[in-house]
Scaffold this motif. Structure first.
Motif, PDB file in Angstrom:
ATOM      1  N   ALA A  73      98.453 116.241  15.046  1.00  0.00           N
ATOM      2  CA  ALA A  73      99.155 117.465  15.831  1.00  0.00           C
ATOM      3  C   ALA A  73      98.244 118.351  16.516  1.00  0.00           C
ATOM      4  N   GLY A  74      96.857 118.084  16.859  1.00  0.00           N
ATOM      5  CA  GLY A  74      95.936 118.725  17.555  1.00  0.00           C
ATOM      6  C   GLY A  74      94.978 119.261  16.520  1.00  0.00           C
ATOM      7  N   GLY A  75      95.149 119.220  15.280  1.00  0.00           N
ATOM      8  CA  GLY A  75      93.999 119.836  14.440  1.00  0.00           C
ATOM      9  C   GLY A  75      93.855 121.389  14.358  1.00  0.00           C
ATOM     10  N   ASN A  76      93.074 121.764  13.640  1.00  0.00           N
ATOM     11  CA  ASN A  76      92.861 123.251  13.472  1.00  0.00           C
ATOM     12  C   ASN A  76      94.002 123.826  12.683  1.00  0.00           C
ATOM     13  N   ARG A  77      94.616 123.142  11.544  1.00  0.00           N
ATOM     14  CA  ARG A  77      95.855 123.625  11.187  1.00  0.00           C
ATOM     15  C   ARG A  77      95.957 123.033   9.985  1.00  0.00           C
ATOM     16  N   LEU A  78      97.113 123.421   9.089  1.00  0.00           N
ATOM     17  CA  LEU A  78      97.485 122.896   7.773  1.00  0.00           C
ATOM     18  C   LEU A  78      98.638 122.301   7.758  1.00  0.00           C
ATOM     19  N   GLU A  79      98.892 121.304   7.277  1.00  0.00           N
ATOM     20  CA  GLU A  79     100.261 120.540   7.232  1.00  0.00           C
ATOM     21  C   GLU A  79     100.692 120.233   5.699  1.00  0.00           C
ATOM     22  N   ILE A  80     102.037 120.540   5.344  1.00  0.00           N
ATOM     23  CA  ILE A  80     102.247 120.340   3.789  1.00  0.00           C
ATOM     24  C   ILE A  80     102.857 118.934   3.906  1.00  0.00           C
ATOM     25  N   PHE A  81     102.594 118.129   2.847  1.00  0.00           N
ATOM     26  CA  PHE A  81     103.091 116.730   2.810  1.00  0.00           C
ATOM     27  C   PHE A  81     104.722 116.673   2.477  1.00  0.00           C
ATOM     28  N   ASN A  82     105.248 115.868   3.305  1.00  0.00           N
ATOM     29  CA  ASN A  82     106.470 115.449   2.958  1.00  0.00           C
ATOM     30  C   ASN A  82     106.547 113.921   3.154  1.00  0.00           C
ATOM     31  N   TYR A  83     108.224 113.353   2.698  1.00  0.00           N
ATOM     32  CA  TYR A  83     107.961 111.867   2.436  1.00  0.00           C
ATOM     33  C   TYR A  83     108.231 111.275   3.897  1.00  0.00           C
ATOM     34  N   GLN A  84     108.457 112.114   4.887  1.00  0.00           N
ATOM     35  CA  GLN A  84     108.568 111.666   6.225  1.00  0.00           C
ATOM     36  C   GLN A  84     107.275 110.923   6.684  1.00  0.00           C
TER      37      GLN A  84
END
Length: 743
Positions: free
Chosen positions: A462-473
């Motif tokens: 998504a471009g970095g410098n970010r946090l993503e929460i895991f989802n099953y997708q």
């Protein structure tokens, strides 16, 4: 002669005392035997009484006299009196004289000439004197009564001859004992040499803990004097166990029935240092199982223990950052999830464009970045959190708490990186991609780390410098990438012409409607017979590096068809990925393909490079692009307008063609602002001697708008989708026929 005779007196004190007690007891028992015999035979007369009165002082002397000689002579005298009394009580019966032979054998137990000789002399004198005075009570035949001295000598000689075999046995026994003693002395000397000279500390301990014997290595090791004070015991040694529970070690050694080996830590009282000692102990017991001594040898294994501790630390600790290692993190995460009743958040961190740091500032600077990041993350996360470096530029954090707790910590880490990191006297702006997942219980530990890793890659895409929460997708996307990678590897390992066909999409002049070029686009046939477009496998190829052999295959096919269509087609453009462009062998590989292609005009090959490739590439871009230009090929700036600095790239990149992204082209006919932008780009490209290709043209209105704007070339579904080489060849043939008819 003396050398042939036994020396005598070689019996040990305890053995002699045991034999003397036996013979004294036999002598005393003789009194009872004579009394019983006298009572049965002829009554207890004066002869019996005299015999008993003479034996009893001998028994008393055997018990009370000092030394060996006097007691043993007393026994010999007692045996003489007993035998003489028995003979007298039997009235000189010949068979009664056999007792003298029995006594000789018994007295031989002393293995001493004094009692042995005293008995022989006294026996001879008895036969002579008593034979003269009381002949009828000494001898049983007339001749002996008449000539007592002659028969006394004969009897003495007979006893002496009988004793000769005892003397021979005595001498043989002494010889055997001397040989045994020699062997024992030799064994003791060898043992002493092995014990005293060995460099291994050794000691012999009494069951009460006293040190019976120590070697020089033991004394030197513990700083003990050469001569130990009397009664020196293990309690006096200048060492104490570090663990108070190990105080009773010696008692355990004395109680053990088998050899014991253990290692424990001791503190030296002389310098207060700690040493690790490996003790090997073996108790020596007699035949009754009673412990006689404890033999120990000690190995100072301090260095080995320290080395093992260092290895354990290396296993648990990352050598570069001092954080937990992967193995230690896995163990501690399980422990955390086992101990905690609630969930734990797992954060997976990866440095964005870390290769750029290594290539641009050097690997030493890259290591400094990792160390600074380790410090920053450790300082930011709550106390009690687990922080580990998994390898490369990947970190992982685990903390007790819910998803919200993990989200708060992840955002805090990103906020802490808002300011540049001080590295090697300068400052570097570092960004992280972070994935977050939650584990409920130890069974989810491994899966939580994998899920956080998946979310981290989603953040990076998504471009970095970010946090993503895991989802099953996300997991579905990962599985799709795994499937795409597997299919691509299978295709690359097979017949690439069949499994990875290269198709071509025409590039057309809107002014003339003629095909001026084509873009080579790869497709993939799966094992199931499904044809996949690049969007299904190019991302996996980029991530795994498989794009390098894939790109080489596309270049080979593009050059082959360029040669086949050398009279009908102006050029073929081929996409070059960031991974390909960063490969050191890319330029030499392309040079080899061009040399083997037979292509005369190398400008007919166009390499399309995206702004993303220009941004993410860590090599010296200008040098690499100029090396490509030196081969004679042309360069196209693909997807122009989608980046942040497109106009800058027009100035700095030696491009020959600009390809306008479809986002500018779609709806051009109805959007005056897009028309103005395209007109400006066309003007700028002409001023820089660049050509322009508009991508994504899908309807006639946009075609007409681009033709009016004097766009040199267009590409899109309006004219043709990508087609197979055979279909493209047929398309060229149709345009060639039309051109000839028009002529």
């Amino acid at each position: 002669m003396h050398g042939w005779l036994p020396t005598g007196g070689g019996v040990r004190d305890e053995d002699w005392a045991r034999r003397h007690r036996l013979l004294t007891l036999l002598l005393a028992s003789g009194v009872l035997a004579l009394t019983a015999f006298g009572a049965v035979r002829a009554g207890l007369d004066t002869g019996w009484l005299l015999t008993v009165l003479l034996i009893l002082p001998c028994v008393v002397g055997a018990v009370v006299l000092p030394g060996r000689r006097l007691p043993s002579i007393s026994v010999a005298a007692g045996f003489t009196v007993a035998c003489a009394g028995f003979v007298a009580m039997c009235d000189g019966l010949t068979e009664s004289h056999f007792t003298f032979f029995i006594a000789v054998a018994a007295l031989a137990l002393y293995r001493d000439w004094a009692p042995f000789g005293a008995f022989l002399v006294s026996t001879t004198l008895h036969h002579a004197v008593f034979g003269t005075i009381y002949g009828e009570h000494t001898y049983y035949h007339h001749d002996a009564i008449v000539h007592p001295w002659t028969w006394a000598l004969l009897h003495g000689l007979a006893v002496l001859l009988a004793a000769a075999f005892q003397v021979v046995a005595w001498g043989l026994t002494e010889a055997e004992e001397r040989r045994a003693e020699d062997h024992l002395a030799e064994s003791r000397a060898q043992l002493s040499a092995a014990f005293d000279e060995t460099p291994v500390p050794m000691a012999m301990l009494a069951p009460d803990g006293r040190l019976l014997r120590t070697n020089s290595a033991y004394r030197s090791w513990l700083g003990l004097p050469a001569e130990l004070p009397p009664g020196f015991s293990v309690a006096d040694l200048p060492i104490v166990p570090v663990d108070p529970a190990q105080v009773g070690i010696f008692e355990k050694l004395t109680q053990a029935t088998d050899p014991v080996t253990f290692t424990t830590a001791y503190r030296r009282l002389d310098d207060d240092s700690v040493m690790y000692v490996e003790v090997h102990s073996n108790g020596l017991r007699d035949r009754d199982g009673k412990l006689r001594l404890v033999f120990v040898h000690c190995l100072d294994v301090t260095r080995q223990q320290e080395h093992e501790a260092e290895l354990r630390l290396q296993v648990r600790q990352d050598s570069l950052t001092g954080l937990l290692s992967r193995a230690a993190f896995e163990v501690d995460l399980l422990a955390m999830l086992t101990a905690e009743a609630g969930p734990a958040s797992v954060l997976y961190l990866d440095v964005d464009r870390f290769k750029t740091v290594n290539d641009g500032s050097g690997h030493a600077a890259g290591d400094d970045v990792l160390r600074e990041l380790a410090t920053l993350v450790s300082r930011t996360v709550p106390a009690g959190s687990l922080v580990a470096r998994l390898g490369g530029d990947e970190f992982v954090v685990a903390l007790p708490g819910s998803l919200e707790d993990g989200l708060r910590v992840g955002r805090a880490v990103l906020a802490a990186l808002a300011e540049p990191l001080p590295v090697a006297g300068t400052e570097l702006q570092i960004a992280l991609s972070i994935g977050l997942a939650v584990a409920h219980g130890p069974r989810q530990a491994e899966q939580a780390v994998l899920s956080a890793d998946t979310a981290m890659y989603a953040a990076k895409r998504a471009g970095g410098n970010r946090l993503e929460i895991f989802n099953y997708q996300m997991r579905v996307a990962v599985q799709e990438r795994i499937t795409a990678e597997s299919r691509l590897r299978q295709a690359l390992d097979g017949d690439r012409l069949a499994t990875l066909p290269v198709w071509f999409q025409p590039i057309v002049s809107p002014a003339t409607g003629q095909i001026v070029g084509a873009e080579a686009l790869v497709r993939m046939w799966t094992a199931e017979g499904e044809l996949l477009a690049p969007g299904h496998f190019i991302a996996a190829a980029e991530e795994t590096g498989l794009v390098v052999p894939l790109g080489e295959h596309v270049l080979e096919q593009a050059l082959r068809h360029l040669y086949l269509w050398r009279n009908e087609l102006g050029y073929v453009s081929v996409n070059v990925s960031p991974r390909q462009l960063s490969e050191p062998g890319f330029v030499p590989m392309l040079a080899g393909l061009l040399a083997a292609s037979g292509l005369e005009n190398r400008a007919r090959l166009v390499l399309e490079i995206t702004e993303t490739a220009l941004l993410s590439n860590s090599v010296d871009l200008q040098d690499r692009l100029h090396a490509l230009k030196a081969l004679g090929v042309r360069i196209a700036l693909d997807d122009f307008g989608t980046g942040y600095s497109s106009l800058t790239w027009l100035q700095s990149v030696p491009a020959d063609i600009v390809k306008l992204d479809r986002s500018f082209v779609a709806g051009l006919a109805t959007d005056p602002r897009k028309a103005s932008i395209i007109s400006a780009v066309l003007w700028l490209a002409r001023s820089l001697n660049m050509s322009v290709v508009a991508e994504g043209v899908e309807d006639v209105a946009d075609w007409d708008a681009l033709r009016v704007a004097d766009c040199p070339a267009i590409q899109g579904y309006y004219f043709s989708r990508p087609v197979t080489p055979g279909e493209f060849d047929a398309m060229l043939a149709r345009f060639r026929t039309v051109s000839l008819a028009a002529a």
